[in-house]
Design a protein around this motif. Structure first.
Motif, short mmCIF file in Angstrom:
data_model
loop_
_atom_site.label_atom_id
_atom_site.label_comp_id
_atom_site.label_asym_id
_atom_site.label_seq_id
_atom_site.Cartn_x
_atom_site.Cartn_y
_atom_site.Cartn_z
N ASP A 351 0.85 -1.17 0.22
CA ASP A 351 -0.01 0.13 -0.24
C ASP A 351 0.85 1.04 0.17
N GLY A 352 2.03 1.24 -0.60
CA GLY A 352 2.55 2.30 -1.14
C GLY A 352 3.79 2.35 0.27
N GLN A 353 3.61 1.76 1.17
CA GLN A 353 4.64 1.79 2.54
C GLN A 353 5.56 0.72 2.39
N THR A 354 6.70 1.06 2.56
CA THR A 354 8.06 0.32 2.57
C THR A 354 8.27 0.04 3.92
N ALA A 355 8.34 -1.15 4.49
CA ALA A 355 8.51 -1.48 5.77
C ALA A 355 8.69 -2.87 5.77
N TYR A 356 9.09 -3.36 7.06
CA TYR A 356 9.50 -4.65 7.39
C TYR A 356 7.95 -5.24 7.98
N PHE A 357 7.58 -6.37 7.35
CA PHE A 357 6.33 -6.86 7.95
C PHE A 357 6.55 -8.26 8.54
N TYR A 358 5.94 -8.34 9.57
CA TYR A 358 6.04 -9.63 10.39
C TYR A 358 4.49 -10.48 9.99
N ARG A 359 4.52 -11.47 9.52
CA ARG A 359 3.42 -12.03 9.21
C ARG A 359 3.12 -13.34 10.04
N THR A 360 1.82 -13.45 10.60
CA THR A 360 1.51 -14.35 11.41
C THR A 360 0.26 -15.17 10.90
N ALA A 361 -0.16 -15.99 11.59
CA ALA A 361 -1.37 -16.68 11.05
C ALA A 361 -2.48 -15.75 11.45
N LEU A 362 -2.48 -14.72 12.55
CA LEU A 362 -3.28 -13.99 13.16
C LEU A 362 -3.07 -12.58 12.54
N GLY A 363 -2.52 -12.15 11.56
CA GLY A 363 -2.31 -11.04 10.82
C GLY A 363 -1.00 -10.53 10.79
N THR A 364 -0.74 -9.26 9.98
CA THR A 364 0.59 -8.97 9.69
C THR A 364 0.55 -7.44 10.16
N SER A 373 17.18 2.59 12.75
CA SER A 373 18.35 3.61 12.76
C SER A 373 18.41 4.09 11.30
N THR A 374 18.04 3.46 10.18
CA THR A 374 17.93 3.96 8.87
C THR A 374 16.63 3.89 8.01
N PRO A 375 16.44 4.67 7.20
CA PRO A 375 15.22 4.34 6.53
C PRO A 375 15.18 3.27 5.81
N VAL A 376 13.97 2.53 5.73
CA VAL A 376 13.87 1.25 5.05
C VAL A 376 13.93 1.62 3.39
N GLN A 377 14.93 0.64 2.74
CA GLN A 377 14.60 0.83 1.52
C GLN A 377 14.21 -0.76 0.86
N PRO A 378 13.76 -0.80 -0.30
CA PRO A 378 13.45 -2.12 -0.85
C PRO A 378 14.76 -2.90 -0.91
N GLY A 379 14.71 -3.95 -0.44
CA GLY A 379 15.87 -4.97 -0.34
C GLY A 379 16.71 -5.23 0.72
N ASP A 380 16.33 -4.15 1.83
CA ASP A 380 16.93 -4.16 3.20
C ASP A 380 16.44 -5.51 3.88
N VAL A 381 17.16 -5.87 4.90
CA VAL A 381 16.98 -6.91 5.67
C VAL A 381 17.37 -6.77 7.30
N VAL A 382 16.31 -7.17 8.14
CA VAL A 382 16.62 -7.27 9.33
C VAL A 382 16.13 -8.50 10.03
N GLY A 383 16.76 -8.92 11.26
CA GLY A 383 16.35 -9.87 11.77
C GLY A 383 15.35 -9.69 12.91
N LEU A 384 14.43 -10.53 13.25
CA LEU A 384 13.34 -10.39 14.09
C LEU A 384 13.37 -11.43 15.06
N GLU A 385 13.15 -11.52 16.39
CA GLU A 385 13.10 -12.29 17.41
C GLU A 385 11.80 -12.15 18.10
N VAL A 386 10.95 -12.84 18.35
CA VAL A 386 9.90 -12.96 19.30
C VAL A 386 9.98 -13.59 20.45
#
Lengths: 521, 186
Positions: A351-364, A373-386
C-alpha cells in the motif's frame, strides 16, 4: 545348492547392512515438511467441508425451530367456550321471611376444538355440549341469559339455564293464552296467573303463591321450594335486583354467540417478566486452524493460541416454557506465539509503504520505521525475534437458543427451595477484533538491536462461527441462579483477510456465571 | 541420545512442536534411509518412501506407547509403508522386472565372513535393489525383519510356498552376483 549355507549367507548381509546409515539428500526434510503441511491443509479443507455441511443442517434446523416457535406463538387462540353451564343457587331475602332463589350461572371455560369455518359455525350449535333441543334457547350459552325487549318495555328473562326448557317469549301460556315470560331457575316460586296486564306500578316486584291475592308473601320451606313451579317475574320492577351487587348476579347484557365473538384475549406476560440477565467468566482454550491456499503461506503461520479468558454478559428472552433466546456481548483476551521465533524480514512495499512486515497466522504487522536507525529501502533485511507472546483482544457477539432439558425442584435442608436445570445451547457468534500488540526484538544490518512494540496488526477482519454447549443451573433464590456451562465454538470464517492463508479459531471453554430472572414466580 | 532425551523429544513431538519433529528427523533419517534403500529400486523411490514414512511417524507418534525402542517403532512404520507401497504397485512392478537368468547354474558356497570382508554396504544394497520387488520384499522381510514365511505370506497376500520359493530365488540371484563381484575382485 548343497554347499550353500543359507544362514551364513543371510548373516553376511546382516553384518554389512544392519546398523548402517545413508544420509538422505538435504532437500528431503523440506519436502517432508511441505508434504506434511499440504496433507494437513487437505485434512482441514475436508474438515471444513464437513463443518459447512453440519452448519448448513444446523441452520436449517434452527430456522425450522424458529418458524415452528413463531407459528406456535402466532396461532390464534380459540375463544374459550362455556361447555357445561352450571348454576349456583343464591338465596336472596326480599324481606325477612320472603326469599328468592336465584340460579347464578357459574361459567366454566374449556378449550374448544379446532375452529370450524365461519359458515359451519353459523349453521351449527356453537356449544357442542349443549343438549338442549330447543333451538330458540341455543344462543344463550355464553352467559345463559338472553334479554328480550317486550313491547311493554319490560325486560323478560327467557332463562338462566340452557339445560332446562324455557318458553319462547312469543309463546302463549296454555291457561291464559297470554304472552308470558317464565324463568324456571331465576325464581323458584309457585305460579301466579293474575299479574299479567297490570301496570308496573300496580305490580309487585315478585308475585308468588300467597294466601291472599298477592298481598302477602308466603314463607317457603325447602320442601316447597323443591316443588315450587316457576313464577313470573316482572323484570321492570326487578331490574335493580338484576344489577344489584347483593344478588352477585352477572350484569345482563345481550351477547353474540361465541362463534361470532371476537377472540378471547390471551393472557400476556409482560416482556419485562420474560427477561433475564447473566454475567459470566470463562477460561478459554482456543486453537488456530490454518488453511493455506498458496505455497508462500507455508513459510509462516505456525502460531499457537495460549489459554485466555472470556468475560461477558447476556440477556435472555423466554420464548416458551423450555425455549429461550440468549444474546450478549463477550470480551475475550488471549495470547499467541511461535516460541522463540527467529525470522529474517525483507523490506516490502505494501500500500505504498515500504517497511518490514512480520506475518503471522493472526495478521500482519509492520515494524515501526521510526524505531529503525536507517530509512527502510526495498531489499533491506533485518532479523526479528519474538520472545513474548502477542496479546490479542476480541469482542464476541453470541446469539444462542437455550432449551431446558430437565428440571427438578427440591428443598435444601427442608428449608431452602432450589431449582436445578440442565439445558443445552446452540447458536452462533460474530467476533470482532479489537486489538493485538506485542514486543519484538529487531537486529539491524549495522549491528544495532532494539526492542520495539508492534501493534496495528493489519489483515484482521470480523469473523463468525457456531457454538454449542450444555449447562447446569441452580436457582437458589427467587430471582437468582448460578450456572456452569461447558461450551465449544468453531469458527466458520477466517479471522484474517488478503493473506494466502485462512485462519479460523475453535475453542473450548467453561462459563461460570450468575443469572437474574426478572419475572420469576 | 539417551532415553531421557528421546522421551523428551517424543513428548515435544506429541505436543506438535515443529522443531522437535525436525530434530527427530535429523536423529533417525540416515538409519531409516538405509532401510528404505533396501526396499526400493533406486534412490528417488527410497526418498519418497522415507518421506511417506516420516509423515506417518509424525501423524502416529501419539500412538507410541514406549514399549520397545523408539527406533524400532519408526523402522516398523517404514517397513509397513514399504509393504503398502509394494501392494499398491505390485502389478506395475511385476511387469517391469523379472529375470530368471541368474537362477541358472551351480552355486559356490559363500561364508558370512566373505561377504563382510569383501562387500560394501552400497554394493549389497545395490544388489538387493536389483532384485524384483517380490524377491526383494521377501528377502528383506525374512533376513532383516526376522519374519516367518507364514507372516510374510500373509502380509504379501501370497502362499507360504511362494514366499519360500521367492526367498530361495532371491538368495540364488544375490549369491550369483556376489560371486561375480568376488570373481572380478580376485
Amino acid at each position: 545348492m548343497a554347499d550353500f549355507d543359507e544362514n551364513e549367507f543371510d548373516e553376511g548381509f546382516r553384518r554389512v547392512i544392519e546398523g548402517q546409515g545413508a544420509e538422505p539428500p538435504p532437500s528431503a526434510w523440506a519436502n517432508i515438511r511441505v508434504a506434511a503441511l499440504e496433507r494437513q491443509l487437505i485434512r482441514y479443507q475436508s474438515a471444513a467441508l464437513w463443518l459447512k455441511g453440519i452448519a448448513g443442517v444446523l441452520a436449517v434446523l434452527l430456522g425450522v425451530t424458529g418458524y415452528l416457535l413463531y407459528q406456535a406463538k402466532s396461532e390464534p387462540t380459540e375463544p374459550l367456550a362455556m361447555a357445561t353451564p352450571e348454576s349456583k343457587r343464591n338465596t336472596v331475602f326480599i324481606t325477612r321471611t320472603e326469599r328468592v332463589f336465584v340460579d347464578r350461572p357459574v361459567i366454566r371455560y374449556v378449550e374448544r376444538q379446532r375452529p370450524e369455518s365461519k359458515s359451519q359455525r353459523l349453521n351449527s350449535d356453537p356449544n357442542p355440549l349443549n343438549s338442549n333441543p330447543n333451538q330458540s334457547t341455543q344462543n344463550n350459552y355464553d352467559r345463559n341469559v338472553t334479554l328480550n325487549n317486550p313491547p311493554d318495555g319490560a325486560n323478560k328473562i327467557i332463562g338462566l339455564s340452557n339445560n332446562k326448557k324455557v318458553l319462547d317469549p312469543k309463546q302463549k301460556t296454555a291457561d291464559g293464552g297470554q304472552e308470558s315470560t317464565r324463568s324456571e331457575n331465576l325464581v323458584d316460586r309457585k305460579p301466579d296467573s293474575n299479574l299479567d296486564g297490570k301496570t308496573p306500578a300496580e305490580t309487585p316486584a315478585i308475585d308468588g303463591p300467597r294466601g291472599g291475592k298477592g298481598t302477602e308473601l308466603a314463607t317457603t320451606s325447602a320442601e316447597a321450594e323443591q316443588k315450587a313451579a316457576p313464577i313470573n317475574l316482572n323484570l321492570l320492577t326487578a331490574q335493580p335486583l338484576l344489577t344489584s351487587r347483593t344478588l352477585s348476579m352477572p350484569r345482563l347484557r345481550y351477547r353474540l354467540p361465541a362463534s361470532l365473538l371476537p377472540k378471547a384475549p390471551k393472557i400476556r406476560i409482560p416482556l419485562s417478566e420474560k427477561l433475564s440477565l447473566s454475567a459470566y467468566v470463562s477460561p478459554d482454550w482456543s486453537k488456530v486452524d490454518v488453511r493455506r491456499d498458496e505455497a508462500d503461506a507455508f513459510k509462516y503461520g505456525d502460531e499457537e493460541l495460549q489459554a485466555g479468558i472470556v468475560a461477558g454478559i447476556r440477556a435472555g428472552l423466554s420464548l416458551s416454557k423450555k425455549w429461550s433466546l440468549l444474546a450478549g456481548v463477550e470480551f475475550g483476551q488471549n495470547t499467541f506465539d511461535d516460541g522463540n521465533k527467529r525470522l529474517i524480514l525483507n523490506a516490502e512495499t505494501i500500500d505504498g509503504q515500504t517497511a518490514y512486515f512480520y506475518r503471522t497466522a493472526l495478521g500482519t504487522v509492520g515494524i515501526p520505521s521510526d524505531l529503525l536507525s536507517t530509512p527502510v529501502q526495498p531489499g533491506d533485511v533485518v532479523g526479528l525475534e519474538v520472545h513474548e507472546p502477542i496479546q490479542r483482544w476480541v469482542l464476541n457477539l453470541p446469539l444462542s437458543l437455550r432449551y431446558d432439558i430437565w428440571q427438578k425442584q427440591f428443598l435444601l435442608l427442608e428449608k431452602l427451595p432450589l431449582k436445578f436445570t440442565v439445558y443445552g445451547l446452540l447458536g452462533g457468534y460474530a467476533q470482532l477484533p479489537l486489538r493485538q500488540e506485542g514486543v519484538v526484538e529487531i537486529y539491524e544490518d549495522n549491528g544495532r538491536e532494539f526492542t520495539g512494540e508492534v501493534k496495528n496488526f493489519r489483515n484482521l477482519r470480523p469473523s463468525y462461527g457456531i457454538n454449542l454447549g450444555a449447562g447446569a443451573e441452580l436457582g437458589f433464590a427467587r430471582h437468582i441462579s448460578v450456572f456452569v456451562e461447558p461450551n465449544y465454538s468453531q469458527g466458520l470464517s477466517s479471522v484474517v483477510k488478503d493473506m494466502p492463508l485462512r485462519t479460523s479459531i475453535n475453542g473450548f471453554g467453561v462459563k461460570f456465571g450468575a443469572r437474574w430472572e426478572f419475572g420469576k414466580k | 541420545m539417551n532415553s531421557a532425551e528421546e522421551e523428551k523429544l517424543i513428548k515435544a513431538c506429541r505436543s506438535g512442536d515443529g522443531s522437535a519433529f525436525e530434530a527427530l528427523y535429523r536423529r533417525f533419517s540416515a538409519k531409516m534411509m538405509a532401510v528404505c534403500y533396501r526396499y526400493c529400486h533406486d534412490r528417488d523411490e527410497a526418498q519418497d518412501l522415507l518421506q511417506e514414512g516420516f509423515i506417518k511417524v509424525f501423524e502416529q507418534i501419539g500412538k507410541f506407547r514406549g514399549e520397545g525402542s523408539f527406533e524400532g517403532w519408526i523402522r516398523r512404520i517404514m517397513v509397513l509403508t514399504a509393504l503398502e507401497k509394494y501392494r499398491k504397485d505390485r502389478r506395475v512392478r511385476e511387469s517391469r522386472y523379472g529375470s530368471v537368468a541368474d537362477l541358472q547354474g551351480d552355486m559356490q558356497p559363500i561364508s558370512s565372513d566373505d561377504i563382510y570382508s569383501q562387500m560394501s554396504f552400497d554394493e549389497l544394497v545395490g544388489m538387493i535393489q536389483e532384485l524384483t520387488p517380490a524377491y526383494r520384499m521377501v528377502f528383506n522381510l525374512y533376513v532383516f525383519e526376522g519374519m516367518k514365511h507364514e507372516e510374510i505370506a500373509e502380509k504379501l497376500g501370497v502362499s507360504v510356498g511362494t514366499s519360500k520359493s521367492n526367498l530361495s530365488d532371491a538368495r540364488r540371484i544375490l549369491q550369483r552376483r556376489i560371486e561375480k563381484v568376488m570373481y572380478d575382485l580376485n
